[in-house]
Design a protein around this motif. Structure first.
Motif, PDB file in Angstrom:
ATOM      1  N   LEU A 112      63.482  13.084  31.677  1.00  0.00           N
ATOM      2  CA  LEU A 112      63.815  13.746  32.796  1.00  0.00           C
ATOM      3  C   LEU A 112      62.875  15.068  32.445  1.00  0.00           C
ATOM      4  O   LEU A 112      62.261  15.455  33.572  1.00  0.00           O
ATOM      5  CB  LEU A 112      65.181  14.394  33.025  1.00  0.00           C
ATOM      6  CG  LEU A 112      65.450  15.229  34.336  1.00  0.00           C
ATOM      7  CD1 LEU A 112      64.973  14.384  35.625  1.00  0.00           C
ATOM      8  CD2 LEU A 112      66.857  15.560  34.506  1.00  0.00           C
ATOM      9  N   SER A 121      59.657  16.109  34.529  1.00  0.00           N
ATOM     10  CA  SER A 121      59.664  17.457  35.399  1.00  0.00           C
ATOM     11  C   SER A 121      58.545  18.236  34.966  1.00  0.00           C
ATOM     12  O   SER A 121      57.873  18.902  35.791  1.00  0.00           O
ATOM     13  CB  SER A 121      60.914  18.301  34.918  1.00  0.00           C
ATOM     14  OG  SER A 121      62.199  17.472  35.327  1.00  0.00           O
ATOM     15  N   PHE A 139      67.356  22.617  34.668  1.00  0.00           N
ATOM     16  CA  PHE A 139      66.682  21.173  35.084  1.00  0.00           C
ATOM     17  C   PHE A 139      66.161  21.534  36.498  1.00  0.00           C
ATOM     18  O   PHE A 139      65.230  21.204  37.054  1.00  0.00           O
ATOM     19  CB  PHE A 139      67.107  19.936  34.862  1.00  0.00           C
ATOM     20  CG  PHE A 139      67.171  19.724  33.276  1.00  0.00           C
ATOM     21  CD1 PHE A 139      65.860  19.032  33.148  1.00  0.00           C
ATOM     22  CD2 PHE A 139      68.173  19.707  32.607  1.00  0.00           C
ATOM     23  CE1 PHE A 139      66.025  18.488  31.640  1.00  0.00           C
ATOM     24  CE2 PHE A 139      68.314  19.117  31.266  1.00  0.00           C
ATOM     25  CZ  PHE A 139      66.971  18.712  31.089  1.00  0.00           C
ATOM     26  N   SER A 145      60.205   7.954  36.965  1.00  0.00           N
ATOM     27  CA  SER A 145      60.291   9.270  37.409  1.00  0.00           C
ATOM     28  C   SER A 145      60.864   9.220  38.657  1.00  0.00           C
ATOM     29  O   SER A 145      61.990  10.071  39.027  1.00  0.00           O
ATOM     30  CB  SER A 145      58.814  10.012  37.622  1.00  0.00           C
ATOM     31  OG  SER A 145      58.075  10.111  36.517  1.00  0.00           O
ATOM     32  N   GLY A 156      64.610  11.069  39.286  1.00  0.00           N
ATOM     33  CA  GLY A 156      64.583  12.347  40.297  1.00  0.00           C
ATOM     34  C   GLY A 156      65.703  11.765  41.132  1.00  0.00           C
ATOM     35  O   GLY A 156      66.562  12.718  41.392  1.00  0.00           O
ATOM     36  N   ARG A 186      62.207  21.973  37.934  1.00  0.00           N
ATOM     37  CA  ARG A 186      61.842  20.866  38.828  1.00  0.00           C
ATOM     38  C   ARG A 186      61.472  21.397  40.012  1.00  0.00           C
ATOM     39  O   ARG A 186      60.854  20.822  41.065  1.00  0.00           O
ATOM     40  CB  ARG A 186      62.695  19.672  39.021  1.00  0.00           C
ATOM     41  CG  ARG A 186      62.953  18.836  37.552  1.00  0.00           C
ATOM     42  CD  ARG A 186      64.127  17.906  37.810  1.00  0.00           C
ATOM     43  NE  ARG A 186      63.689  16.850  38.876  1.00  0.00           N
ATOM     44  CZ  ARG A 186      63.030  15.828  38.859  1.00  0.00           C
ATOM     45  NH1 ARG A 186      62.435  15.771  37.582  1.00  0.00           N
ATOM     46  NH2 ARG A 186      62.727  14.983  39.675  1.00  0.00           N
ATOM     47  N   ARG A 187      61.634  22.992  40.381  1.00  0.00           N
ATOM     48  CA  ARG A 187      61.267  23.626  41.474  1.00  0.00           C
ATOM     49  C   ARG A 187      62.191  22.818  42.677  1.00  0.00           C
ATOM     50  O   ARG A 187      61.242  22.529  43.750  1.00  0.00           O
ATOM     51  CB  ARG A 187      59.867  23.668  41.682  1.00  0.00           C
ATOM     52  CG  ARG A 187      58.969  24.200  40.578  1.00  0.00           C
ATOM     53  CD  ARG A 187      57.691  24.225  40.861  1.00  0.00           C
ATOM     54  NE  ARG A 187      56.866  24.812  39.764  1.00  0.00           N
ATOM     55  CZ  ARG A 187      55.605  24.997  39.864  1.00  0.00           C
ATOM     56  NH1 ARG A 187      54.672  24.648  40.717  1.00  0.00           N
ATOM     57  NH2 ARG A 187      54.810  25.695  38.744  1.00  0.00           N
ATOM     58  N   GLN A 188      63.215  22.556  42.318  1.00  0.00           N
ATOM     59  CA  GLN A 188      64.102  21.946  43.510  1.00  0.00           C
ATOM     60  C   GLN A 188      65.386  22.736  43.947  1.00  0.00           C
ATOM     61  O   GLN A 188      66.460  22.547  44.142  1.00  0.00           O
ATOM     62  CB  GLN A 188      64.939  20.790  42.843  1.00  0.00           C
ATOM     63  CG  GLN A 188      63.789  19.637  43.097  1.00  0.00           C
ATOM     64  CD  GLN A 188      64.411  18.284  42.527  1.00  0.00           C
ATOM     65  OE1 GLN A 188      65.096  17.921  41.757  1.00  0.00           O
ATOM     66  NE2 GLN A 188      63.811  17.211  43.516  1.00  0.00           N
ATOM     67  N   PRO A 239      54.727  14.968  35.892  1.00  0.00           N
ATOM     68  CA  PRO A 239      55.205  13.757  36.304  1.00  0.00           C
ATOM     69  C   PRO A 239      54.175  12.388  36.455  1.00  0.00           C
ATOM     70  O   PRO A 239      54.441  11.531  36.277  1.00  0.00           O
ATOM     71  CB  PRO A 239      55.908  13.957  37.968  1.00  0.00           C
ATOM     72  CG  PRO A 239      55.046  15.381  37.979  1.00  0.00           C
ATOM     73  CD  PRO A 239      54.928  16.038  36.878  1.00  0.00           C
TER      74      PRO A 239
END
Length: 300
Positions: free
Chosen positions: A170, A174, A44, A187, A191, A48-50, A177
């Motif tokens: 989620l 993701s 995830f 969202s 998050g 989510r590019r986190q 959004p």
């Protein structure tokens, strides 16, 4: 961790040799738990590019563990306190909408710089702790006790249970959004909750892999799986399988060689990612070749 017996041509004999040691049995148990947890949460996180936020949360474990040891407490308390705290700070101060990603990136960098400074401060305050810095940064599977495994299993079960509950919304939030918000998916709350879960996961994995190598299990298996397929369920399963494979093979390679476990796990994970990219390139090349042949023959 090299042994006198060395590696044989019989894998069953080699496994039996490793598992004669309680420390290796505990290492495999702990490695299996953290591999599954890291693969699911990491999947995830990559989606989510986190990854930058995950990297910062992982690094927060270093000053946390250093502070705990300095105060005479178990390093586990420091890992969980600082990793979960860093995730909560990033989640609470970042905002959604236009410019939100850039703001979160800047905030993440600020949190990362501050936590690293705190880590060096605690190391400087407790000079006798210097010999343990490498263990905090690069981890160790050999010191895992049955009590540690029980804690790891409880935390992993709790995090995975929450992930199972929030997994579908989620995923929706993701991937898209804006549409998710329009359809009533919370969202923002998801998050925040995810970053807190990410903090708990990195705290758990960091105790085994160390703060610097936690990415080997959080990012590489998930990134490899997402390179191979866009189907969420299959990609998530592949992420878990890759994480288990690199952990098990990394432990075995470290047992029969003089090189550290973190090096082997990271190397195997990186190798899987490279192979996935080669596979993707070959598939695209074959698809392009067939399309060109069809166009040349006038076949639609």
């Amino acid at each position: 961790m090299a042994t006198d017996s060395g590696l044989s041509w019989n894998p069953i004999t080699d496994i039996q040799q490793m598992w004669q040691l309680d420390s290796m049995v505990n290492a495999y148990r702990a490695g299996t738990i953290v591999a599954v947890l890291a693969a699911v949460v990491g999947w995830f996180m990559v989606l989510r590019r986190q990854t930058f936020a995950g990297h910062t949360v992982a690094l927060a474990g270093f000053p946390g563990a250093a502070a705990a040891v300095f105060l005479g407490m178990s390093a586990s308390w420091g890992y969980f306190g600082f990793c979960v705290g860093a995730g909560a700070v990033i989640a609470a101060l970042a905002r959604n909408g236009k410019g939100g990603m850039a703001e979160e990136s800047a905030l993440t960098g600020i949190v990362q710089a501050f936590t690293l400074a705190c880590g060096m401060l605690f190391v400087a305050l407790y000079k006798g702790f210097l010999n343990g810095v490498n263990a905090l940064l690069f981890g160790s599977f050999l010191g895992v006790t049955p009590g540690d495994i029980a804690v790891l299993a409880v935390v992993a079960a709790a995090v995975l249970a929450v992930m199972a509950l929030i997994g579908r919304p989620l995923l929706f939030a993701s991937v898209d959004p804006g549409v998710a918000e329009a359809r009533g998916v919370p969202s923002r709350m998801l998050g925040v909750l995810f970053l807190v879960l990410l903090g708990a996961t990195t705290a758990e994995v960091s105790q085994i892999t160390g703060s610097l190598l936690v990415f080997a299990l959080l990012v590489m298996p998930a990134a490899t799986a997402q390179r191979l397929t866009a189907r969420p369920a299959l990609s998530l399963v592949l992420s878990v399988l890759f994480a288990l494979a690199v952990t098990w093979f990394g432990l075995g390679a470290a047992y029969f060689s003089p090189y550290p476990i973190g090096f082997w796990i990271t190397t195997f994970a990186f190798g899987c990612y490279l192979l996935a990219n080669v596979y993707g390139f070959v598939v695209r090349w074959r698809g392009t070749g067939r399309r060109h042949v069809a166009e040349a023959l006038g076949v639609s």
